[in-house]
Design a protein around this motif. Structure first.
Motif: not given
Lengths: 560, 560
Positions: A191, A194, A199, A205, A207-208, A224, A226, A228, A230
């Protein structure tokens, strides 16, 4: 035949210890031969430990540091570092001051090794045999008994800092698994990339998705997450909180800094409490992005692994100074080690084999044989090289013994870890293990007994030549033998049969235990809620999401 | 462009030293940058050497031991030996007492490395680029100037004992190539199996055809010899003699015992003469048959290489005791090293890679990077790890400098060896070399410059990805790079162009010089006569055997 063998074990074990820990079957073959010698050694060792406890007022403190993806030989041997273009003087000094272990086996990947360390059991037994990735919706079962739980009962202050990687369910959080204090990443370092900046840097990935150009074919907005989390922090019985701002390139390395700060602070707190402490600090060590705070790399090598080791090395130096200044250096066992071999398959540049073939994920020695060094001033003799076999699970039982907590190890399950106090205190030749079973995920891939190794995964019908290896003469497992080593064939058959029988008697958990991800955080963000909230209205579905999460999964490549 | 470059070198070289040694072109690129620093260092080093000579009455004694086929890391690093199942405590002690060199390059096989050592030149320059086998009918040219010839002129007693492997012609015998005393095998260890007992043990070589059943198709009785000579002894200007009884399984290991005995005796003789001594002892180390005198192997590993190293190690211990008892330990530089990487291709079981990929015959680091350790009490500081590049040819120039014999190095040819006195005396970082050209036989296979390596052999048209390596991040040369390392492409082009230009100016000998084999032995046996006598009457042939022997040969697999 099996029954006969079974009862033989039982008798041996029964006569040796009352209320014995249940070990893997192979252990009893050794105990039958060396049990009396071990008992004699133990009497002396127990006297020694009692004297030390008398002297210091508490059982020994234990600081355990375990980082990622490093080949045996990469630290602790300056000659090898001279050909790799980096130096870890403080870790290398541990080889001068204590033991450089040359045959510590782990599991072949992060999650399994970390589970094995926490539970004293091969990862396959706790179901934690595969590598967890965000978002996993599963974690280490609450019924597992961690080393923190065991030492806690003997009066230890316990703390976990750094990379936990044992699931994202609330029941698997480190402070729910026995640690008094925890500051941890539920996942691995993946991550770290991520983030919106990654990006933009073409590590797309998804995620965005607002960073993509318009994608008219992108229908399913539930596939998926949007975002994460940490890092999580918590204390036993206390609340859980996400730590730090939402993931951003500027902040990833702050996790490491904070974990190190808390490690030193926990020592201070325990000294003030007059209590022994057990700390497992598992560095993030590296990220998939270079540290943006640095203008210049620290090593000639320059790869992320070498850079991470050199940064960690500076902390190891600080740690020893800190233990000294707090007056507890003499009563502290410090262990540093890697969790598995180097990330050679699709990993970053510069992650390479050193003495052994293979790396992370492999069952060859390169995957599971890691550097480990240990110091304990006045107790562990300086300058030792130890060639005996030991396994990461042995730390569980050994720490328990050193802490006077062996009685808190559960007796209702197999504990693979054997007590290696004698090896730590008496040195080379005093291991109580000459075997290892090596799993890849849920599959038994290879067996080790002394210098011999059997490859069960690649063996083919028809004298495939991939089956038997002598690790002294063929350390890189390049030249499988058949005719030359048929004498060990049935030896390994029996070893495996004993192992399988014991699994029948004490069954494994099939998988990591499922559950909703990242729940229970006090300072929850909208992105986090989205992770654990059903992304579509469950009432509109003809199946139950909970039931879905309980379905078994095939073991696949990305699992290790 | 080439002319400009050429004159630039000439000027630099011309201003730096009068009557300079001609080095490989690459050297002048470094000298142009560091020449002044080197001169300053040399002034200090010369003072130091003069003081030592004053103190001891002679320049330093030099004992050089070079054995076969050992990977870097196999000796001198106890941690690695612990995972390989053998120990060489005396050789390892040299790492504590002196320098453990981690980047000594040799040629990739026996004959070339030994020729390079004797002449200070890449083997390709003396034509000794391929491995000689019995019966070879060629050898090192009489016009080559060995290190023995150079040191002899400075007053040294010189001796060669053990594996010579530089040809079977009389002009190439060790005592005809400058050594005062010689006891040597003209070939490698292969003839150890060419004995009647080996034929019976199913290693049918055909050397003893009377052991075959009748072969009615075996017409030509001239195609191969009917015997071989194992060992020759001689003194400068004196006769040559075959040593020992005709080859037999009982006697092969006596060669080693005798070479070791003579090494110690030569020290005694030189001490009595009050003369400095230079001894190169090149052990046979092993044979293709186990030592029949032994009931039990010496190592857990048990392979012939490990067994040989352990036996040699005992002698190294004796050697140091002997130097001590003769009162010359303090004035003696002892160097132990291997001649090339392990015999991994079709070699004996247990010859394996350690830190690097490849072995004997290969141009990868595993083929040409060997263990080397050096001690010199009071002069070489103890406990050093040296990561600088040096090359086996550097020993030639360095020994000459230490012996006050640099002026006897020939000026009419390229001497690849650079003076590494500063590296030996000042340690890590003081090498005068950052490059190596690696030949396989007569072909330039790869170039090294610092951490970078270029593979010229496997590079293919079309961005083959096999071309450029970074040896810190990819020590095993597994992941050839292109885009990432294009910045070194033209750097290596220039390096090679300079090298080729210099060859045009100072041409190589094309091959080993031909001649009749094994002539000139005082105690000749009938089998030996058969070897050098034309096996058929030359008058019956339409061509001249001498002219035949002068025909060029293609370079083939068995040549390396």
């Amino acid at each position: 035949m099996l029954f006969f063998t079974f009862f033989t074990f039982f008798t041996v074990s029964g006569t040796a210890v009352s209320d014995p820990i249940v070990h893997d079957a192979e252990h009893y073959i050794l105990e039958a031969q060396f049990g009396e010698r071990w008992q004699q050694e133990d009497r002396q060792l127990n006297r020694r430990l009692a004297e030390l406890r008398e002297k210091h007022g508490t059982p020994p403190n234990i600081v355990h540091i375990m980082w990622d993806d490093t080949a045996l030989g990469e630290v602790g041997i300056p000659a090898i570092q001279s050909v790799r273009g980096f130096k870890t003087p403080n870790i290398n000094q541990m080889a001068n001051d204590g033991i450089n272990f040359m045959r510590m086996y782990t599991e072949p990947a992060c999650t399994p090794t970390r589970a094995a360390f926490q539970t004293g059991r091969y990862a396959v037994r706790s179901g934690m045999h595969t590598v967890s990735f965000p978002v996993e919706y599963s974690g280490m079962d609450a019924g597992e008994v961690t080393i923190a739980e065991v030492l806690d009962k003997a009066g230890y202050n316990t703390a976990f800092f750094g990379k936990w990687h044992l699931g994202d369910t609330e029941f698997s959080y480190a402070h729910k698994q026995g640690y008094d204090e925890a500051f941890f990443t539920p996942y691995n370092q993946v991550p770290s990339m991520w983030i919106p900046q990654a990006e933009v840097a073409n590590v797309i990935t998804g995620l965005y998705p607002d960073l993509h150009g318009e994608d008219q074919y992108d229908l399913d907005q539930s596939h998926q997450p949007r975002g994460v989390v940490w890092t999580i922090e918590g204390t036993k019985g206390g609340p859980s909180r996400e730590w730090g701002p939402p993931p951003d390139i500027k902040n990833y390395w702050d996790i490491e800094t904070e974990a190190q700060k808390r490690t030193l602070a926990f020592i201070d707190k325990s000294v003030a409490d007059k209590k022994p402490f057990f700390i497992s600090y598992q560095p993030i060590l590296t990220a998939f992005f270079p540290d943006p705070r640095e203008k210049k790399r620290l090593t000639a090598n320059k790869n992320v692994g070498a850079e991470g080791l050199v940064k960690l090395d500076a902390f190891v130096g600080k740690l020893f100074e800190h233990l000294q200044s707090q007056g507890v250096a003499e009563n502290t066992l410090v262990i540093v080690m890697a969790d598995n071999g180097p990330f050679i398959h699709y990993g970053p540049r510069g992650m390479v084999e050193t003495l052994y073939r293979g790396g992370k994920g492999d069952f060859t020695e390169g995957g599971v044989r890691v550097p480990m060094l240990a110091t304990w001033p006045g107790v562990i003799k300086p300058g030792q090289i130890v060639g005996d076999i030991l396994h990461v699970t042995d730390l569980y039982t050994t720490f328990a013994n050193l802490g006077g907590a062996k009685k808190y190890i559960p007796r209702d399950r197999i504990i693979d870890g054997v007590d290696q106090t004698s090896l730590f205190l008496n040195g080379d030749g005093f291991s109580r293990r000459d075997y290892v079973m090596i799993y890849q995920g849920p599959n038994l891939a290879a067996g080790v007994k002394g210098r011999f190794k059997r490859d069960w995964k690649n063996a083919e019908v028809g004298l495939s030549k991939n089956e038997f290896y002598d690790l002294f003469t063929d350390p890189r497992e390049m030249h499988g033998e058949m005719i030359e080593q048929f004498h060990v064939k049935s030896m390994f058959n029996r070893q495996r049969q004993r192992h399988e029988l014991w699994i029948k008697k004490y069954p494994n958990r099939p998988d990591a235990t499922p559950g909703p991800a990242l729940t229970g955080l006090e300072n929850v963000r909208p992105e986090t809620v989205e992770i654990y909230t059903a992304p579509v209205d469950p009432k509109k579905l003809p199946f139950d999401p909970q039931e879905v999460s309980e379905q078994p999964l095939p073991f696949s490549g990305s699992d290790l």
